[in-house]
Design a protein around this motif. Structure first.
Motif, mmCIF file in Angstrom:
data_model
loop_
_atom_site.group_PDB
_atom_site.id
_atom_site.type_symbol
_atom_site.label_atom_id
_atom_site.label_comp_id
_atom_site.label_asym_id
_atom_site.label_seq_id
_atom_site.Cartn_x
_atom_site.Cartn_y
_atom_site.Cartn_z
ATOM 1 N N ALA A 156 0.829 -1.202 0.000
ATOM 2 C CA ALA A 156 0.000 0.000 0.000
ATOM 3 C C ALA A 156 0.867 1.257 0.000
ATOM 4 O O ALA A 156 0.553 2.238 -0.685
ATOM 5 C CB ALA A 156 -0.927 0.001 1.213
ATOM 6 N N VAL A 157 1.962 1.239 0.755
ATOM 7 C CA VAL A 157 2.898 2.370 0.766
ATOM 8 C C VAL A 157 3.480 2.569 -0.627
ATOM 9 O O VAL A 157 3.584 3.692 -1.128
ATOM 10 C CB VAL A 157 4.015 2.146 1.795
ATOM 11 C CG1 VAL A 157 5.056 3.272 1.719
ATOM 12 C CG2 VAL A 157 3.447 2.071 3.212
ATOM 13 N N ALA A 158 3.845 1.452 -1.266
ATOM 14 C CA ALA A 158 4.409 1.528 -2.617
ATOM 15 C C ALA A 158 3.380 2.059 -3.612
ATOM 16 O O ALA A 158 3.715 2.846 -4.504
ATOM 17 C CB ALA A 158 4.897 0.144 -3.056
ATOM 18 N N ALA A 159 2.132 1.648 -3.462
ATOM 19 C CA ALA A 159 1.080 2.114 -4.376
ATOM 20 C C ALA A 159 0.846 3.607 -4.223
ATOM 21 O O ALA A 159 0.717 4.336 -5.217
ATOM 22 C CB ALA A 159 -0.214 1.342 -4.120
ATOM 23 N N LEU A 160 0.792 4.089 -2.979
ATOM 24 C CA LEU A 160 0.589 5.521 -2.753
ATOM 25 C C LEU A 160 1.782 6.320 -3.269
ATOM 26 O O LEU A 160 1.609 7.363 -3.923
ATOM 27 C CB LEU A 160 0.388 5.792 -1.259
ATOM 28 C CG LEU A 160 0.201 7.266 -0.881
ATOM 29 C CD1 LEU A 160 -1.064 7.836 -1.519
ATOM 30 C CD2 LEU A 160 0.155 7.426 0.646
ATOM 31 N N SER A 161 2.990 5.837 -3.005
ATOM 32 C CA SER A 161 4.193 6.516 -3.495
ATOM 33 C C SER A 161 4.193 6.556 -5.017
ATOM 34 O O SER A 161 4.531 7.581 -5.629
ATOM 35 C CB SER A 161 5.442 5.800 -2.984
ATOM 36 O OG SER A 161 5.502 5.820 -1.570
#
Length: 301
Positions: A156-161
């Motif tokens: 999820a962090v990677a998707a938002l970034s």
């Protein structure tokens, strides 16, 4: 990495409308839904064609969305989160754009305990506000600071970034408390100083308002630009990040006192040394592409 195919932007002011514009320009495959608490703002957003859909109901606006971004003042984050909660799908990512992060992270976690919350802060903006103030290139070359909690899923962090990078931003990740101290120095204190200087100038009995405006030099003009920022947003920022702001303000007052003493004593060497060191910071900002090196700060004449 998680796929983001549907995005909802709650709050369609400068930042929210810019996110919508940038997403439509750079991510044509993504469906963008918008919502604002103000019916007038929603109608203006429809007229401007900011989003694929403008929803009148906050919960309805997030139905099926993979990413929900709350672009509201930090003091309204908890209420905005509660309003959208009934419509959120279980695996939706909820983020924000607030200028303070520790308080926002706590408020959103309490309001949405069963959802993935990853606060973020795009370090970009102008003194203007409202749906018409946004533009698609606002985030190009600017930093977006993501402040995930320890339990935030890596995908999820990677998707938002990845979403912010797709909008043209450079992404950095840091602890929320550290973010708040950094922004207290780079953003919150300068705004507080600007509001104070402009307010002081307007109250000086020896100087009429017309003279302040008529004879404004570049320095005062720059302060008035900063002081023209959204008063509600900045009220909430100072209240939300008060500890870091007060700590930074104390250090500033100490430095200001030292400069006051140097002026009183005629200590030109100390003044020149201080101004030389601070000038180098300006050059570093330009070298890192965070401002314009054109004459007169790139102002159009």
């Amino acid at each position: 990495m998680m796929a983001i195919e549907r995005v909802t932007v709650v709050g369609l002011g400068l930042i929210g409308s810019s996110i919508a514009r940038a997403a439509k320009a750079r991510l044509p495959q993504v469906t963008v839904t918008g919502h604002d608490a103000s019916a007038d703002v929603r109608e203006e957003a429809r007229t401007l064609g900011l989003c694929d859909t403008i929803a009148d109901d906050p919960a309805a606006s997030v139905l099926g969305s993979d990413l929900v971004i709350l672009a509201v003042p930090v003091g309204r984050m908890a209420d905005a989160a509660a309003a959208i909660a009934p419509g959120l799908k279980p695996d939706a990512i909820i983020s924000d754009v607030g200028s303070s992060k520790a308080g926002v992270a706590d408020a959103l976690a309490k309001a949405l305990p069963d959802h993935v919350v990853i606060p973020a802060h795009p370090v970009a903006g102008t003194e203007n506000s409202g749906p018409a103030a946004g533009f698609a290139t606002l985030f190009e070359g600017r930093w977006c600071i993501v402040t995930p909690g320890a339990s935030a899923p890596a995908d999820a962090v990677a998707a938002l970034s990845g979403f912010w990078e797709a909008l043209g931003a450079k992404v950095d990740t840091m602890d929320a408390a550290h973010h708040d101290m950094v922004l207290a120095v780079t953003s919150h204190l300068p705004h507080l100083i600007a509001y104070t200087i402009v307010g002081t100038a307007s109250e000086l009995e020896e100087v009429t308002e017309s003279e302040v405006i008529k004879y404004s030099a570049g320095g005062f003009r720059d302060f008035t630009r900063i002081a023209a920022s959204d008063p509600v947003m900045w009220r909430d920022v100072f209240l939300a990040n008060k500890d870091a702001v007060l700590e930074t303000l104390q250090r500033f007052n100490e430095d200001l006192t030292a400069l006051q003493q140097a002026i009183r004593r005629g200590d030109g060497a100390k003044l020149e040394d201080w101004f030389t060191r601070t000038r180098a910071i300006r050059r570093s900002i330009i070298e890192q592409g965070q401002d314009d090196a054109a004459p007169d700060f790139g102002r159009r004449h």
